[in-house]
Design an enzyme around this catalytic site. Structure first.
Site, PDB file in Angstrom:
ATOM      1  N   HIS A  11     -18.239 -80.147-101.842  1.00 17.75           N
ATOM      2  CA  HIS A  11     -18.026 -79.488-100.544  1.00 17.75           C
ATOM      3  C   HIS A  11     -19.342 -78.927-100.013  1.00 17.75           C
ATOM      4  O   HIS A  11     -19.822 -77.883-100.483  1.00 17.75           O
ATOM      5  CB  HIS A  11     -16.996 -78.356-100.682  1.00 17.75           C
ATOM      6  N   CYS A  43     -14.690 -85.010-100.274  1.00 18.06           N
ATOM      7  CA  CYS A  43     -13.670 -84.800-101.301  1.00 18.06           C
ATOM      8  C   CYS A  43     -12.492 -85.775-101.107  1.00 18.06           C
ATOM      9  O   CYS A  43     -12.619 -86.946-101.419  1.00 18.06           O
ATOM     10  CB  CYS A  43     -13.227 -83.334-101.311  1.00 18.06           C
ATOM     11  N   GLU A  97     -19.819 -77.546 -97.187  1.00 16.67           N
ATOM     12  CA  GLU A  97     -19.569 -76.463 -96.242  1.00 16.67           C
ATOM     13  C   GLU A  97     -19.476 -75.092 -96.894  1.00 16.67           C
ATOM     14  O   GLU A  97     -19.518 -74.075 -96.206  1.00 16.67           O
ATOM     15  CB  GLU A  97     -18.283 -76.749 -95.443  1.00 16.67           C
ATOM     16  N   SER A 111      -8.110 -55.400 -74.350  1.00 17.71           N
ATOM     17  CA  SER A 111      -7.713 -54.599 -75.506  1.00 17.71           C
ATOM     18  C   SER A 111      -8.825 -53.685 -75.983  1.00 17.71           C
ATOM     19  O   SER A 111      -8.601 -52.825 -76.828  1.00 17.71           O
ATOM     20  CB  SER A 111      -7.332 -55.539 -76.659  1.00 17.71           C
ATOM     21  N   GLY A 112     -10.042 -53.882 -75.449  1.00 15.17           N
ATOM     22  CA  GLY A 112     -11.189 -53.149 -75.980  1.00 15.17           C
ATOM     23  C   GLY A 112     -11.902 -53.943 -77.052  1.00 15.17           C
ATOM     24  O   GLY A 112     -12.960 -53.550 -77.524  1.00 15.17           O
ATOM     25  N   GLY A 113     -11.310 -55.076 -77.468  1.00 12.06           N
ATOM     26  CA  GLY A 113     -11.916 -55.921 -78.489  1.00 12.06           C
ATOM     27  C   GLY A 113     -12.891 -56.920 -77.901  1.00 12.06           C
ATOM     28  O   GLY A 113     -13.017 -57.054 -76.682  1.00 12.06           O
ATOM     29  N   VAL A 114     -13.570 -57.654 -78.790  1.00 11.70           N
ATOM     30  CA  VAL A 114     -14.607 -58.592 -78.370  1.00 11.70           C
ATOM     31  C   VAL A 114     -14.016 -59.757 -77.578  1.00 11.70           C
ATOM     32  O   VAL A 114     -14.544 -60.139 -76.530  1.00 11.70           O
ATOM     33  CB  VAL A 114     -15.377 -59.132 -79.607  1.00 11.70           C
ATOM     34  N   ASP A 115     -12.911 -60.331 -78.067  1.00 13.32           N
ATOM     35  CA  ASP A 115     -12.375 -61.548 -77.452  1.00 13.32           C
ATOM     36  C   ASP A 115     -11.982 -61.331 -75.994  1.00 13.32           C
ATOM     37  O   ASP A 115     -12.407 -62.075 -75.105  1.00 13.32           O
ATOM     38  CB  ASP A 115     -11.161 -62.064 -78.242  1.00 13.32           C
ATOM     39  N   SER A 116     -11.163 -60.329 -75.746  1.00 14.71           N
ATOM     40  CA  SER A 116     -10.705 -60.110 -74.365  1.00 14.71           C
ATOM     41  C   SER A 116     -11.865 -59.667 -73.468  1.00 14.71           C
ATOM     42  O   SER A 116     -11.917 -60.007 -72.283  1.00 14.71           O
ATOM     43  CB  SER A 116      -9.564 -59.090 -74.315  1.00 14.71           C
ATOM     44  N   SER A 117     -12.826 -58.915 -74.032  1.00 16.44           N
ATOM     45  CA  SER A 117     -13.970 -58.456 -73.240  1.00 16.44           C
ATOM     46  C   SER A 117     -14.841 -59.636 -72.801  1.00 16.44           C
ATOM     47  O   SER A 117     -15.258 -59.719 -71.639  1.00 16.44           O
ATOM     48  CB  SER A 117     -14.823 -57.466 -74.048  1.00 16.44           C
TER      49      SER A 117
END
Length: 509
Positions: A167, A79, A169, A221-227
């Site tokens: 585009h 583009c 993507e 935190s119990g979330g995916v990222d920190s785990s």
């Protein structure tokens, strides 16, 4: 050396999507502002020039220096990138006289050109530009056209430089992934070996070398990222990692106990901190959402800091920062405007005088999940819906009290468990219940009631940037409404939120 594709960002809303599509092809890529990139070395196999909200004819239009790139390594202009390489190298771009937004079809394709290998004639593409290329430089060759756009794609003679005015993507370009595959694999020669397993192997090795015998503290935190960050660090440094999980009194029902139990089973060295009363006391009487966020964030820092100081000789603070956060902080026009304060551990490194380590800073959210799966993270944590740092504090509109928290926890638990029981939980990106600051008249038995209203919300999304509401079955919604009203004292009305993002946000505050 990790081979990569460099994506130069001109401010397009789709730039992150280009990165995600390249990563799906098992090719590592990095996104950098066009005017602030790390330069070209032997690890860079190709460069993609993104779209842009600007016109190349604007006086303040982005003008990248391509002297190290064009004609030397493979380039794909998308583009704005396509128009830039035409306009400033002897061609001409002008305002379009015909519609160049939305769906179009490639009526002409040069199938001898490797960029269009295995691409079907009349394939659907997605246009999104107000300008168009009206004249190509003399050494540029047309390789695709639509009914309205003569120069839908071109290649520069004598160079591995390609460009497209659509585009690839976005979802609506039906064979866009094939085109990107042709570029990164056949033109750039990428090995396509960047997988979750290879990421784990390289990251654990780097963490081991970087951290040595130093001690690290991580806020879970119990979330995916920190785990996932915790699991990677645990593989690298074992018991030198200490994790802290703070109960701020704003978690879902039984969440503190359940998540703490999950972490113990994973072999992580976790300290659970009950700080509920401190958060409740400081939130008393506060209704402004921004103020609530700041109080919750400040209290988290204070509690985390106090616990971390009990651990001797800590040198590093680990954070679950992911790639979209990194990109945001170095965008083309500087950090984007603050829509709301995000609850993270900003401020901790300065306060605690620690060095920061971010094992996930190269990954998008879906990649974090794939890495977590490869590490053996339990589905309970792996498939967990995103949950905001301020927790139920921003799902209770108005002031926060323990009574309101309990009411919302009960309603939320019925909704979330219902989604799981009906096999709907994994089809939803994020689901939540919100306690509204209004009361309405109801009838229970022979009595009139004047009680609270709960709003249910469920959305589909890929990254939280945009979201659409989920068309949950009416039978399911009817059952949830009935259960919440019958089982949660103080609720006599349930509504379902059918707003998309934009214009609404996913959370209500």
């Amino acid at each position: 050396m990790q081979e990569k594709i460099l994506i130069l960002d001109f401010g397009s809303q789709y730039t992150q999507l280009i990165g995600r599509k390249i990563r799906e092809l098992n090719v590592y890529c990095e996104i950098h502002p066009f005017n602030h990139h790390p330069g070209i070395d032997e690890s860079v196999k190709g460069v993609i020039l993104s779209g842009s909200p600007y016109s190349v004819r604007d006086t303040d239009a982005p003008k990248p220096d391509l002297s190290e790139i064009k004609g030397k390594i493979p380039v794909l202009g998308i583009c704005y990138g396509a128009q830039f390489m035409a306009h400033f190298f002897g061609g001409e771009v002008a305002p379009s006289n015909s519609r160049e937004y939305g769906r179009a079809n490639l009526g002409f394709i040069d199938h001898d050109n490797i960029l269009f290998k295995d691409i079907s004639i009349h394939t659907q593409v997605w246009m999104s530009h107000g300008d168009t290329i009206v004249k190509l430089p003399i050494n540029y060759k047309v390789i695709a056209s639509t009914e309205d756009v003569d120069f839908a794609a071109y290649k520069i003679d004598g160079e591995q430089s390609y460009a497209i005015q659509f585009h690839p993507e976005v979802y609506h370009t039906t064979e866009g992934k094939q085109l990107l595959h042709n570029f990164v694999s056949d033109i750039c020669g990428c090995r396509q070996d960047w997988t979750p397993d290879s990421f784990i192997e390289v990251t654990v090795k780097e963490l081991t070398e970087k951290l040595g015998s130093d001690k690290v503290v991580l806020g879970l935190s119990g979330g995916v990222d920190s785990s996932v960050a915790g699991m990677l660090l645990n593989k690298a440094i074992g018991k030198n990692l200490t994790c802290i999980f703070v109960d701020n009194g704003l978690l879902r029902r039984n969440e503190f106990e359940d998540v703490l139990h999950s972490y113990k089973d994973m072999g992580l060295n976790v300290i659970g901190v009950d700080a509920r009363q401190k958060f409740w006391d400081d939130l008393k009487g506060i209704s402004d959402p921004e103020q609530k966020r700041k109080i919750i964030g400040r209290n988290f820092i204070e509690v985390f800091d106090a616990e971390a100081h009990k651990i001797k000789d800590v040198k590093w603070l680990a954070q679950g920062t992911i790639y979209p956060d990194v990109i945001e902080s170095v965008s083309v026009n500087g950090p984007s405007a603050t829509i709301k304060s995000h609850h993270n551990v900003g401020g901790l490194p300065e306060k605690m005088n620690l060095k920061v380590v971010e094992p996930l800073r190269l990954l998008f959210k879906d990649e974090v999940r794939r890495v977590g799966k490869a590490l053996g993270l339990k589905q309970q944590l792996l498939g967990r819906h995103p949950f905001p740092g301020p927790g139920l504090g921003i799902r209770i509109l108005g002031d926060v009290t323990p009574e309101k928290i309990k009411m919302l926890q009960e309603a939320d638990a019925i909704f979330i468990n219902g989604l799981k029981d009906w096999g709907l939980y994994d089809k939803v990106w994020q689901a939540l219940a919100v306690l509204l600051p209004i009361q309405s008249v109801g009838v229970m038995g022979d009595e009139r009631t004047y009680e609270n209203c709960i709003a249910l919300r469920a959305v589909t999304s890929t990254d939280g940037m945009t979201a659409d509401w989920v068309h949950l079955p009416y039978d399911f919604l009817a059952k949830m409404s009935n259960e919440i009203i019958n089982k949660v004292r103080g609720i006599n009305r349930v509504v379902y939120d059918i707003s998309s993002k934009p214009p609404a946000t996913i959370e209500w505050e």
